[in-house]
Design a protein around this motif. Structure first.
Motif, PDB file in Angstrom:
ATOM      1  N   ILE A 220       0.830  -1.316  -0.074  1.00 45.44           N
ATOM      2  CA  ILE A 220      -0.026   0.021   0.144  1.00 45.44           C
ATOM      3  C   ILE A 220       1.039   1.359   0.147  1.00 45.44           C
ATOM      4  N   CYS A 221       1.829   1.235   0.743  1.00 44.99           N
ATOM      5  CA  CYS A 221       2.755   2.442   0.848  1.00 44.99           C
ATOM      6  C   CYS A 221       3.688   2.511  -0.469  1.00 44.99           C
ATOM      7  N   LYS A 222       3.927   1.618  -0.929  1.00 40.93           N
ATOM      8  CA  LYS A 222       4.674   1.621  -2.380  1.00 40.93           C
ATOM      9  C   LYS A 222       3.969   1.980  -3.362  1.00 40.93           C
ATOM     10  N   LYS A 223       2.617   1.544  -3.630  1.00 41.52           N
ATOM     11  CA  LYS A 223       1.533   2.219  -4.516  1.00 41.52           C
ATOM     12  C   LYS A 223       1.004   3.621  -4.320  1.00 41.52           C
ATOM     13  N   ASN A 224       1.246   4.111  -2.979  1.00 40.32           N
ATOM     14  CA  ASN A 224       0.746   5.314  -2.722  1.00 40.32           C
ATOM     15  C   ASN A 224       1.903   6.380  -2.606  1.00 40.32           C
ATOM     16  N   GLY A 225       2.898   6.165  -2.773  1.00 36.63           N
ATOM     17  CA  GLY A 225       4.283   6.986  -2.899  1.00 36.63           C
ATOM     18  C   GLY A 225       4.564   7.129  -1.117  1.00 36.63           C
ATOM     19  N   ILE A 226       4.156   6.391  -0.231  1.00 36.77           N
ATOM     20  CA  ILE A 226       4.392   6.818   1.092  1.00 36.77           C
ATOM     21  C   ILE A 226       5.671   6.162   1.609  1.00 36.77           C
ATOM     22  N   ASN A 227       6.608   6.796   1.992  1.00 37.47           N
ATOM     23  CA  ASN A 227       7.954   6.380   2.781  1.00 37.47           C
ATOM     24  C   ASN A 227       7.585   5.311   3.783  1.00 37.47           C
ATOM     25  N   PHE A 228       8.048   4.067   3.703  1.00 36.86           N
ATOM     26  CA  PHE A 228       7.647   3.074   4.353  1.00 36.86           C
ATOM     27  C   PHE A 228       8.663   2.935   5.532  1.00 36.86           C
ATOM     28  N   ILE A 229       8.679   2.763   6.784  1.00 33.12           N
ATOM     29  CA  ILE A 229       9.636   2.692   7.847  1.00 33.12           C
ATOM     30  C   ILE A 229       9.231   1.638   8.641  1.00 33.12           C
ATOM     31  N   ALA A 230       9.762   0.343   8.704  1.00 28.75           N
ATOM     32  CA  ALA A 230       9.181  -0.611   9.547  1.00 28.75           C
ATOM     33  C   ALA A 230      10.476  -0.817  10.599  1.00 28.75           C
ATOM     34  N   VAL A 231      10.000  -0.941  11.889  1.00 30.96           N
ATOM     35  CA  VAL A 231      11.035  -1.153  12.981  1.00 30.96           C
ATOM     36  C   VAL A 231      10.646  -2.020  13.949  1.00 30.96           C
ATOM     37  N   MET A 232      11.635  -2.677  14.640  1.00 28.54           N
ATOM     38  CA  MET A 232      11.488  -3.360  16.046  1.00 28.54           C
ATOM     39  C   MET A 232      11.847  -2.463  16.832  1.00 28.54           C
ATOM     40  N   THR A 233      10.916  -2.729  18.023  1.00 32.02           N
ATOM     41  CA  THR A 233      10.983  -1.675  19.127  1.00 32.02           C
ATOM     42  C   THR A 233      11.726  -2.449  20.451  1.00 32.02           C
ATOM     43  N   PRO A 234      12.032  -1.682  21.464  1.00 28.30           N
ATOM     44  CA  PRO A 234      12.777  -2.405  22.419  1.00 28.30           C
ATOM     45  C   PRO A 234      11.834  -3.339  23.430  1.00 28.30           C
ATOM     46  N   MET A 235      12.780  -4.380  24.000  1.00 27.76           N
ATOM     47  CA  MET A 235      12.384  -5.097  24.952  1.00 27.76           C
ATOM     48  C   MET A 235      13.306  -4.978  26.109  1.00 27.76           C
ATOM     49  N   CYS A 236      12.879  -5.415  27.173  1.00 29.68           N
ATOM     50  CA  CYS A 236      13.718  -5.204  28.708  1.00 29.68           C
ATOM     51  C   CYS A 236      14.984  -6.210  28.649  1.00 29.68           C
ATOM     52  N   GLU A 237      16.042  -6.021  29.361  1.00 27.08           N
ATOM     53  CA  GLU A 237      17.025  -6.929  29.615  1.00 27.08           C
ATOM     54  C   GLU A 237      16.757  -8.320  29.952  1.00 27.08           C
ATOM     55  N   ASN A 238      15.553  -8.785  30.365  1.00 26.41           N
ATOM     56  CA  ASN A 238      15.361 -10.175  30.959  1.00 26.41           C
ATOM     57  C   ASN A 238      14.751 -11.013  30.163  1.00 26.41           C
ATOM     58  N   VAL A 239      14.531 -10.420  28.883  1.00 24.67           N
ATOM     59  CA  VAL A 239      14.042 -11.482  27.923  1.00 24.67           C
ATOM     60  C   VAL A 239      14.728 -12.479  27.531  1.00 24.67           C
ATOM     61  N   VAL A 240      14.119 -13.761  27.330  1.00 21.86           N
ATOM     62  CA  VAL A 240      14.962 -15.226  27.052  1.00 21.86           C
ATOM     63  C   VAL A 240      14.262 -15.297  25.414  1.00 21.86           C
TER      64      VAL A 240
END
Length: 293
Positions: A220-240
């Motif tokens: 959808i972003c590509k077809k409509n000329g939208i700059n697409f920014i996909a990100v992974m966001t933080p998790m705490c230091e205890n994650v396994v």
């Protein structure tokens, strides 16, 4: 026997008539709603202009401070929805495009939700009042296993999802009672809680290859000329199981990995959700990397 059959027929006709009337009344109420939640606000809106639209789950809703973008002169709204999946994020973007929104950048929180292409039933239900008034919503739901019941049985969708779009929600919508979902430009800040869950195990979580709804958003972003920014966001230091983020990067190399940008537990309300302080550190980094060029 004939009287009995006529009686049953009469009861059936009466039940269907009541269901049709209630369906119409409930739908009418939701069609007037513009200030209670993000989904109905988008559906009942007209064209808007944004420099930045933020999409995703609670890890978008709680992690991107809209006002910090605004302070940089970027008109922004956080449309992240707690409990939502990519199924709902894709649909809300489709509705924006249908309403002729002008969007320069979409930031998509794409990490844990890549492991599922299912709807989040509690959130997906919020689109259902409009299913007969929108081809976009109808087509988005068409491949769901319960589509026929939801679409063709009057009032069924309201009964099935009573906790989300039932009598209580319809009443509050009718009296235009506001929620906090539209406050802070859609961003929901969290505080540090002593009883917050600071442990998380994602060892068995795996991103789906070619997640359908992620690919829809990107397309959808590509077809409509939208700059697409996909990100992974933080998790705490205890994650396994933090190698999950490496799996995401391997499957989707275009997604930017920010999972270790903020890691100290003091910046987290729970292991997967930062406090307002942590969100501000994270948002500052995103603005620096993508919007200070």
């Amino acid at each position: 026997m004939k009287k009995f059959l006529l009686y049953i027929l009469g009861v059936f006709i009466l039940t269907i008539s009541i269901a049709v009337i209630l369906d119409g009344l409930y739908t009418y109420v939701f069609m007037q709603s513009r200030n209670r939640g993000k989904i109905e606000t988008v559906f009942n809106s007209t064209a808007k202009k944004y420099d930045v639209v933020i999409l995703g789950s609670s890890r978008a809703n709680n992690h991107f401070v809209s006002q910090m973008f605004e302070d940089k002169g970027l008109k922004t709204f956080n449309y992240g929805i707690s409990g939502g999946h990519l199924f709902e994020a894709s649909l809300i973007l489709k509705l924006m495009i249908e309403r002729k929104y002008e969007i320069k950048n979409v930031i998509l929180e794409a990490d844990l939700n890549l492991a599922s292409d299912r709807q989040a039933e509690g959130i997906a239900a919020l689109f259902l009042p409009y299913i007969h008034n929108s081809e976009i919503i109808k087509e988005h739901y068409r491949n769901q296993s319960n589509f026929n019941e939801l679409y063709y049985i009057p009032f069924y969708r309201y009964i099935k999802n009573d906790s989300k779009i039932g009598w209580r929600e319809t009443f509050f919508t009718a009296i235009r009672k506001k929620t906090n979902s539209l406050e802070n430009l859609g961003y929901h800040p969290l505080e540090k809680h002593k009883n917050g869950n600071m442990k998380n195990n994602i060892v068995n979580l795996n991103p789906l290859p070619n997640n359908k709804y992620y690919e829809e958003i990107k397309d959808i972003c590509k077809k409509n000329g939208i700059n697409f920014i996909a990100v992974m966001t933080p998790m705490c230091e205890n994650v396994v199981g933090m190698n999950y983020f490496d799996k995401v990067k391997k499957a989707y190399p275009e997604i930017y990995n920010y999972e270790n940008t903020v890691i100290e537990n003091k910046y987290f309300s729970s292991c997967g959700h930062m406090t307002d302080e942590g969100a501000r550190l994270f948002t500052a980094r995103i603005i620096k990397d993508f919007f200070n060029k």
